[in-house]
Design a protein around this motif. Sequence first.
Motif, PDB file in Angstrom:
ATOM      1  N   ASN A   2     -34.497  33.630  22.163  1.00  0.00           N
ATOM      2  CA  ASN A   2     -35.230  32.400  22.406  1.00  0.00           C
ATOM      3  C   ASN A   2     -34.409  31.467  23.282  1.00  0.00           C
ATOM      4  OD1 ASN A   2     -37.410  33.157  20.755  1.00  0.00           O
ATOM      5  ND2 ASN A   2     -36.347  32.454  18.922  1.00  0.00           N
ATOM      6  N   VAL A   3     -35.037  30.921  24.315  1.00  0.00           N
ATOM      7  CA  VAL A   3     -34.389  29.954  25.188  1.00  0.00           C
ATOM      8  C   VAL A   3     -35.036  28.601  24.941  1.00  0.00           C
ATOM      9  CG1 VAL A   3     -33.839  29.342  27.558  1.00  0.00           C
ATOM     10  CG2 VAL A   3     -33.956  31.747  26.905  1.00  0.00           C
ATOM     11  N   ASP A   4     -34.255  27.616  24.494  1.00  0.00           N
ATOM     12  CA  ASP A   4     -34.831  26.330  24.138  1.00  0.00           C
ATOM     13  C   ASP A   4     -34.970  25.440  25.368  1.00  0.00           C
ATOM     14  OD1 ASP A   4     -32.231  25.578  24.619  1.00  0.00           O
ATOM     15  OD2 ASP A   4     -31.761  25.119  22.531  1.00  0.00           O
ATOM     16  N   PHE A   5     -35.677  24.340  25.172  1.00  0.00           N
ATOM     17  CA  PHE A   5     -35.993  23.433  26.278  1.00  0.00           C
ATOM     18  C   PHE A   5     -34.747  22.850  26.939  1.00  0.00           C
ATOM     19  CE2 PHE A   5     -37.202  19.301  28.023  1.00  0.00           C
ATOM     20  CZ  PHE A   5     -38.271  19.659  28.829  1.00  0.00           C
ATOM     21  N   PRO A   6     -33.737  22.357  26.187  1.00  0.00           N
ATOM     22  CA  PRO A   6     -32.544  21.820  26.847  1.00  0.00           C
ATOM     23  C   PRO A   6     -31.855  22.838  27.748  1.00  0.00           C
ATOM     24  CG  PRO A   6     -32.588  21.158  24.542  1.00  0.00           C
ATOM     25  CD  PRO A   6     -33.687  22.165  24.724  1.00  0.00           C
ATOM     26  N   THR A   7     -31.828  24.114  27.319  1.00  0.00           N
ATOM     27  CA  THR A   7     -31.208  25.146  28.148  1.00  0.00           C
ATOM     28  C   THR A   7     -31.966  25.319  29.455  1.00  0.00           C
ATOM     29  OG1 THR A   7     -30.441  26.316  26.174  1.00  0.00           O
ATOM     30  CG2 THR A   7     -30.503  27.568  28.220  1.00  0.00           C
ATOM     31  N   ILE A   8     -33.288  25.330  29.365  1.00  0.00           N
ATOM     32  CA  ILE A   8     -34.112  25.457  30.571  1.00  0.00           C
ATOM     33  C   ILE A   8     -33.894  24.271  31.498  1.00  0.00           C
ATOM     34  CG2 ILE A   8     -36.485  25.511  31.426  1.00  0.00           C
ATOM     35  CD1 ILE A   8     -37.245  26.982  28.839  1.00  0.00           C
ATOM     36  N   LEU A  10     -31.301  22.219  31.619  1.00  0.00           N
ATOM     37  CA  LEU A  10     -29.948  22.222  32.171  1.00  0.00           C
ATOM     38  C   LEU A  10     -29.836  23.217  33.317  1.00  0.00           C
ATOM     39  CD1 LEU A  10     -27.052  21.191  32.023  1.00  0.00           C
ATOM     40  CD2 LEU A  10     -26.573  22.987  30.344  1.00  0.00           C
ATOM     41  N   ALA A  11     -30.428  24.411  33.140  1.00  0.00           N
ATOM     42  CA  ALA A  11     -30.406  25.411  34.209  1.00  0.00           C
ATOM     43  C   ALA A  11     -31.141  24.900  35.440  1.00  0.00           C
ATOM     44  CB  ALA A  11     -31.045  26.715  33.721  1.00  0.00           C
ATOM     45  N   ALA A  12     -32.294  24.231  35.224  1.00  0.00           N
ATOM     46  CA  ALA A  12     -33.058  23.681  36.351  1.00  0.00           C
ATOM     47  C   ALA A  12     -32.268  22.597  37.070  1.00  0.00           C
ATOM     48  CB  ALA A  12     -34.391  23.128  35.853  1.00  0.00           C
ATOM     49  N   ALA A  13     -31.539  21.768  36.301  1.00  0.00           N
ATOM     50  CA  ALA A  13     -30.733  20.709  36.920  1.00  0.00           C
ATOM     51  C   ALA A  13     -29.600  21.303  37.751  1.00  0.00           C
ATOM     52  CB  ALA A  13     -30.168  19.786  35.840  1.00  0.00           C
ATOM     53  N   VAL A  14     -28.958  22.357  37.224  1.00  0.00           N
ATOM     54  CA  VAL A  14     -27.865  22.996  37.958  1.00  0.00           C
ATOM     55  C   VAL A  14     -28.378  23.635  39.245  1.00  0.00           C
ATOM     56  CG1 VAL A  14     -26.193  24.888  37.890  1.00  0.00           C
ATOM     57  CG2 VAL A  14     -26.434  23.368  35.919  1.00  0.00           C
ATOM     58  N   ILE A  15     -29.509  24.331  39.167  1.00  0.00           N
ATOM     59  CA  ILE A  15     -30.050  25.023  40.336  1.00  0.00           C
ATOM     60  C   ILE A  15     -30.487  24.035  41.416  1.00  0.00           C
ATOM     61  CG2 ILE A  15     -31.947  26.479  41.158  1.00  0.00           C
ATOM     62  CD1 ILE A  15     -31.817  27.895  38.410  1.00  0.00           C
ATOM     63  N   THR A  16     -31.307  23.037  41.020  1.00  0.00           N
ATOM     64  CA  THR A  16     -31.792  22.078  42.017  1.00  0.00           C
ATOM     65  C   THR A  16     -30.659  21.221  42.565  1.00  0.00           C
ATOM     66  OG1 THR A  16     -32.370  20.537  40.218  1.00  0.00           O
ATOM     67  CG2 THR A  16     -34.120  21.978  41.053  1.00  0.00           C
ATOM     68  N   GLY A  17     -29.706  20.848  41.704  1.00  0.00           N
ATOM     69  CA  GLY A  17     -28.573  20.059  42.164  1.00  0.00           C
ATOM     70  C   GLY A  17     -27.686  20.830  43.122  1.00  0.00           C
ATOM     71  N   THR A  18     -27.485  22.117  42.837  1.00  0.00           N
ATOM     72  CA  THR A  18     -26.672  22.953  43.722  1.00  0.00           C
ATOM     73  C   THR A  18     -27.325  23.103  45.091  1.00  0.00           C
ATOM     74  OG1 THR A  18     -25.774  24.187  41.835  1.00  0.00           O
ATOM     75  CG2 THR A  18     -25.629  25.232  44.002  1.00  0.00           C
ATOM     76  N   ILE A  19     -28.628  23.353  45.089  1.00  0.00           N
ATOM     77  CA  ILE A  19     -29.351  23.492  46.372  1.00  0.00           C
ATOM     78  C   ILE A  19     -29.276  22.195  47.169  1.00  0.00           C
ATOM     79  CG2 ILE A  19     -31.640  23.811  47.397  1.00  0.00           C
ATOM     80  CD1 ILE A  19     -32.274  25.714  45.073  1.00  0.00           C
ATOM     81  N   VAL A  69     -34.943  13.338  32.530  1.00  0.00           N
ATOM     82  CA  VAL A  69     -35.560  13.917  31.330  1.00  0.00           C
ATOM     83  C   VAL A  69     -34.496  14.543  30.432  1.00  0.00           C
ATOM     84  CG1 VAL A  69     -37.118  15.713  30.487  1.00  0.00           C
ATOM     85  CG2 VAL A  69     -37.787  14.297  32.438  1.00  0.00           C
ATOM     86  N   LEU A  70     -33.538  15.255  31.025  1.00  0.00           N
ATOM     87  CA  LEU A  70     -32.482  15.897  30.252  1.00  0.00           C
ATOM     88  C   LEU A  70     -31.632  14.871  29.508  1.00  0.00           C
ATOM     89  CD1 LEU A  70     -31.003  18.542  29.535  1.00  0.00           C
ATOM     90  CD2 LEU A  70     -29.601  18.202  31.579  1.00  0.00           C
ATOM     91  N   VAL A  71     -31.288  13.783  30.188  1.00  0.00           N
ATOM     92  CA  VAL A  71     -30.474  12.738  29.561  1.00  0.00           C
ATOM     93  C   VAL A  71     -31.237  12.064  28.424  1.00  0.00           C
ATOM     94  CG1 VAL A  71     -29.411  10.483  29.927  1.00  0.00           C
ATOM     95  CG2 VAL A  71     -29.014  12.324  31.570  1.00  0.00           C
TER      96      VAL A  71
END
Length: 270
Positions: A2-8, A10-19, A69-71
């Motif tokens: 199971n992948v919870d919402f914060p993990t999703i 955080l991953a989205a923030a890392v990906i979009t921030g890196t790009i 949203v993450l914060v």
Amino acid sequence: MNVDFPTIMLAAAVITGTIWGLDAWLWAPARREAAARKGGAGQVDLKEASKEPVLVEYARSFFPIIVIVLVLRSFLVEPFRIPSGSMIPTLRVGDFILVNKFIYGIRLPVINKKIIDMGEPQRGDVVVFRYPKDPSVDYIKRVVGLPGDRIGYFNKTVYINGELMPQESVGPYYQEDSSYNHSAVLRVEHLGNREHQIVVEPGTSLVEGEYIIPEGHYFMMGDNRDRSNDSRFWGVVPEENLVGKAFMVWMSWQWDQGGVVWNRIGEPIQ
């Protein structure tokens, strides 16, 4: 797994921030330099040639929203939906609640490591926590036992360190849910200087016993005492499993009442 919402998130923030970061530091200067060379030769419009790709545009647009949203959800307030009747009459199936995430300490998202200690649960708090037997599942119950307490539950009554927690009968409990029999009783329970309503069913079997609460752990019970899967069955909740304190119903949707239950919106959770 199971992948919870914060993990999703955080991953989205890392990906979009890196790009977005790579574009700002590497790709955008290269595009502008290439566009200037072509523009100087009169082959292509400078502005059009230096325009950022669609992927970068989406990353730049969504990154700040995702971070906000993450914060908010990780450190301040998180919404939850009540899926069961274990906290009746305080909370009903279909209630949407807000949970204070920082009141018991600020934790890093995903790894749930406490970095700032803000306080500890008080007896009577309604708390969301990760179910000890499956931390991917969130539960909501009331704190009855604190670290070091000796909790007894006999004849539908709570004893704390040998002292009876008094109850006052309000009368029969009725709800639209037809699964409730006519013996259900509404009571007011006093836990020290806190009081709240509970529902008991005198004609049903119950779990009785005495429990010693270890340090760093809490004993949780549902207000719907005879229909709650709580610490009486699976044990205590470790401090690191705490998510936050429920403090308000922000929306309530009841199918059997035709939709929104307006008089529950904004109701504080006692």
